[in-house]
Enzyme design. Structure first.
Site, PDB file in Angstrom:
ATOM      1  N   ARG A  31       3.053  -8.413  14.020  1.00  0.00           N
ATOM      2  CA  ARG A  31       2.666  -7.609  13.284  1.00  0.00           C
ATOM      3  C   ARG A  31       1.197  -8.064  12.467  1.00  0.00           C
ATOM      4  O   ARG A  31       0.253  -7.518  12.546  1.00  0.00           O
ATOM      5  CB  ARG A  31       3.579  -6.684  12.454  1.00  0.00           C
ATOM      6  CG  ARG A  31       4.470  -5.648  13.085  1.00  0.00           C
ATOM      7  CD  ARG A  31       5.715  -5.478  12.393  1.00  0.00           C
ATOM      8  NE  ARG A  31       5.378  -4.587  10.956  1.00  0.00           N
ATOM      9  CZ  ARG A  31       5.713  -4.322  10.045  1.00  0.00           C
ATOM     10  NH1 ARG A  31       6.817  -5.220   9.781  1.00  0.00           N
ATOM     11  NH2 ARG A  31       5.236  -3.491   9.062  1.00  0.00           N
ATOM     12  N   ARG A  80      11.876  -7.180   1.430  1.00  0.00           N
ATOM     13  CA  ARG A  80      12.035  -5.809   1.483  1.00  0.00           C
ATOM     14  C   ARG A  80      13.152  -5.105   2.163  1.00  0.00           C
ATOM     15  O   ARG A  80      13.521  -5.422   3.543  1.00  0.00           O
ATOM     16  CB  ARG A  80      10.550  -5.210   2.093  1.00  0.00           C
ATOM     17  CG  ARG A  80      10.433  -3.850   2.085  1.00  0.00           C
ATOM     18  CD  ARG A  80       9.128  -3.308   2.544  1.00  0.00           C
ATOM     19  NE  ARG A  80       8.648  -3.321   3.882  1.00  0.00           N
ATOM     20  CZ  ARG A  80       7.566  -2.880   4.435  1.00  0.00           C
ATOM     21  NH1 ARG A  80       6.631  -2.330   3.499  1.00  0.00           N
ATOM     22  NH2 ARG A  80       7.194  -3.121   5.696  1.00  0.00           N
ATOM     23  N   ARG A 114      -5.644   2.449  11.977  1.00  0.00           N
ATOM     24  CA  ARG A 114      -5.409   1.217  12.420  1.00  0.00           C
ATOM     25  C   ARG A 114      -6.168   0.396  13.393  1.00  0.00           C
ATOM     26  O   ARG A 114      -5.968  -0.857  13.620  1.00  0.00           O
ATOM     27  CB  ARG A 114      -3.932   1.186  12.642  1.00  0.00           C
ATOM     28  CG  ARG A 114      -2.959   0.321  11.749  1.00  0.00           C
ATOM     29  CD  ARG A 114      -1.637   0.559  12.264  1.00  0.00           C
ATOM     30  NE  ARG A 114      -0.557  -0.168  11.791  1.00  0.00           N
ATOM     31  CZ  ARG A 114       0.427   0.178  10.567  1.00  0.00           C
ATOM     32  NH1 ARG A 114       0.134   1.371  10.343  1.00  0.00           N
ATOM     33  NH2 ARG A 114       1.152  -0.516  10.333  1.00  0.00           N
ATOM     34  N   ARG A 145      14.334  -3.245   7.623  1.00  0.00           N
ATOM     35  CA  ARG A 145      13.674  -2.704   8.680  1.00  0.00           C
ATOM     36  C   ARG A 145      13.758  -3.638   9.928  1.00  0.00           C
ATOM     37  O   ARG A 145      13.415  -5.096   9.678  1.00  0.00           O
ATOM     38  CB  ARG A 145      12.347  -2.396   8.342  1.00  0.00           C
ATOM     39  CG  ARG A 145      12.105  -0.764   8.093  1.00  0.00           C
ATOM     40  CD  ARG A 145      10.754  -0.782   7.547  1.00  0.00           C
ATOM     41  NE  ARG A 145       9.518  -0.956   8.299  1.00  0.00           N
ATOM     42  CZ  ARG A 145       8.314  -0.645   8.274  1.00  0.00           C
ATOM     43  NH1 ARG A 145       8.042  -0.299   6.954  1.00  0.00           N
ATOM     44  NH2 ARG A 145       7.168  -1.062   9.020  1.00  0.00           N
ATOM     45  N   LYS A 195       0.867  -1.240   0.027  1.00  0.00           N
ATOM     46  CA  LYS A 195      -0.158  -0.016  -0.100  1.00  0.00           C
ATOM     47  C   LYS A 195       0.730   1.158   0.001  1.00  0.00           C
ATOM     48  O   LYS A 195       0.479   2.248  -0.737  1.00  0.00           O
ATOM     49  CB  LYS A 195      -1.010  -0.005   1.114  1.00  0.00           C
ATOM     50  CG  LYS A 195      -0.470  -0.256   2.601  1.00  0.00           C
ATOM     51  CD  LYS A 195      -1.328  -0.218   3.629  1.00  0.00           C
ATOM     52  CE  LYS A 195      -0.974  -0.177   4.845  1.00  0.00           C
ATOM     53  NZ  LYS A 195       0.136  -1.296   5.202  1.00  0.00           N
TER      54      LYS A 195
HETATM   55  P1  AMP Z   1       4.101   0.882   8.917  1.00  0.00           P
HETATM   56  O1  AMP Z   1       5.232   1.747   8.234  1.00  0.00           O
HETATM   57  O2  AMP Z   1       2.588   1.675   8.400  1.00  0.00           O
HETATM   58  O3  AMP Z   1       4.175  -0.593   8.557  1.00  0.00           O
HETATM   59  O4  AMP Z   1       4.046   1.191  10.432  1.00  0.00           O
HETATM   60  C1  AMP Z   1       5.177   0.674  11.086  1.00  0.00           C
HETATM   61  C2  AMP Z   1       4.910   0.749  12.699  1.00  0.00           C
HETATM   62  O5  AMP Z   1       4.333   2.364  13.085  1.00  0.00           O
HETATM   63  C3  AMP Z   1       3.850   0.087  13.130  1.00  0.00           C
HETATM   64  O6  AMP Z   1       4.022  -1.469  13.245  1.00  0.00           O
HETATM   65  C4  AMP Z   1       3.274   0.514  14.472  1.00  0.00           C
HETATM   66  O7  AMP Z   1       4.112   0.379  15.464  1.00  0.00           O
HETATM   67  C5  AMP Z   1       3.559   2.306  13.932  1.00  0.00           C
HETATM   68  N1  AMP Z   1       2.362   2.615  13.479  1.00  0.00           N
HETATM   69  C6  AMP Z   1       2.049   3.284  12.473  1.00  0.00           C
HETATM   70  N2  AMP Z   1       0.821   3.943  12.018  1.00  0.00           N
HETATM   71  C7  AMP Z   1       0.221   3.622  13.204  1.00  0.00           C
HETATM   72  C8  AMP Z   1      -1.055   3.544  13.762  1.00  0.00           C
HETATM   73  N3  AMP Z   1      -2.015   4.357  12.999  1.00  0.00           N
HETATM   74  N4  AMP Z   1      -1.652   3.228  14.934  1.00  0.00           N
HETATM   75  C9  AMP Z   1      -0.403   2.931  15.949  1.00  0.00           C
HETATM   76  N5  AMP Z   1       0.742   2.518  15.373  1.00  0.00           N
HETATM   77  C10 AMP Z   1       1.032   2.843  14.069  1.00  0.00           C
END
Ligand code: AMP
Length: 214
Positions: free
Chosen positions: A171, A127, A88, A160, A13
């Site tokens: 996750r 990735r 989320r 990452r 996404k």
């Molecule tokens: P992403 O890059 O979107 O996979 O986000 C990486 C990490 O950031 C997630 O695993 C959460 O720890 C944190 N995170 C990002 N967006 C949110 C959200 N809306 N609510 C809670 N944690 C978030």
């Protein structure tokens, strides 16, 4: 256009959101990127989020809702936005609804990108990310080898921390139990559109463009 994208980690996404942001000239707001930057800058938001992110946990709703409100209330979003990674949880979705009412914002579409757990694990395994500028590299698709630097900014390319296998499984579980219930929430509002996340970047983009044309 005001868009919300969601889907499990690794469904692609973020990649699609970046392309759509150029197509529609609206900003790509990735809460994950914002938090990673905050951690790099060691600012108060980063210090708060760091432990949760390293363990693959969600950052608490109150922190994320405050962040989203500030972003939506800024000039950056005045011509539209693509939210990627927020909301989320159903609590975040409900709070976002209240912020939209307060700020007079209407969401056009909520898109959920779908992919099987097996394909997600494989994608996340491949990735890599530039630790400086955040550019994403895919092992096997992008030509790079161990020790290569980011071709865009010269930064170090690495996996990452939260893309390591154990954290990915956590996750994914959090996604299935906490984020996926948002499908019902947005489906009942008539805003939800599901998109198949299989295939290459261009296949998926075509599905997005078709969905957004309607
Ligand atoms: P992403 O890059 O979107 O996979 O986000 C990486 C990490 O950031 C997630 O695993 C959460 O720890 C944190 N995170 C990002 N967006 C949110 C959200 N809306 N609510 C809670 N944690 C978030």
């Amino acid at each position: 256009m005001n868009l919300i994208l969601f889907g499990a980690p690794g469904v692609g996404k973020g990649t699609q959101a970046k392309i759509l942001s150029h197509v529609y000239h609206i900003p790509h707001i990735s809460t994950g990127d914002i938090l990673r930057n905050a951690i790099k800058e060691e600012n108060p938001l980063g210090l708060r989020a760091k432990e949760y992110m390293a363990k693959g946990d969600l950052v608490p709703d109150d922190v994320m809702i405050g962040l989203a409100r500030d972003i939506l209330d800024s000039d950056r979003c005045k011509n539209g936005f693509i939210f990627d990674g927020f909301p989320r949880t159903v609590a975040q979705a409900e709070a976002l609804e209240a912020i939209f009412v307060e700020l007079g914002i209407k969401v056009n579409r909520v898109i959920n990108v779908e992919l099987s757990d097996a394909q997600i694990v494989e994608r996340l395994n491949n990735r890599f990310i530039c630790l400086e500028c955040g550019k994403i590299y895919n092992f096997g698709i992008d030509k790079f080898k161990a020790g290569d630097r980011c071709f865009k900014c010269g930064g170090e390319i690495s996996q990452r921390e939260d893309d390591k296998r154990e954290t990915v499984m956590k996750r994914l579980e959090i996604y299935r139990t906490t984020t996926e219930p948002m499908r019902n929430y947005y489906s009942e509002k008539g805003l939800l559109q599901n998109i198949n996340g299989e295939g290459d970047i261009n296949n998926i983009l075509q599905r997005f463009l078709r969905a957004l044309q309607n």
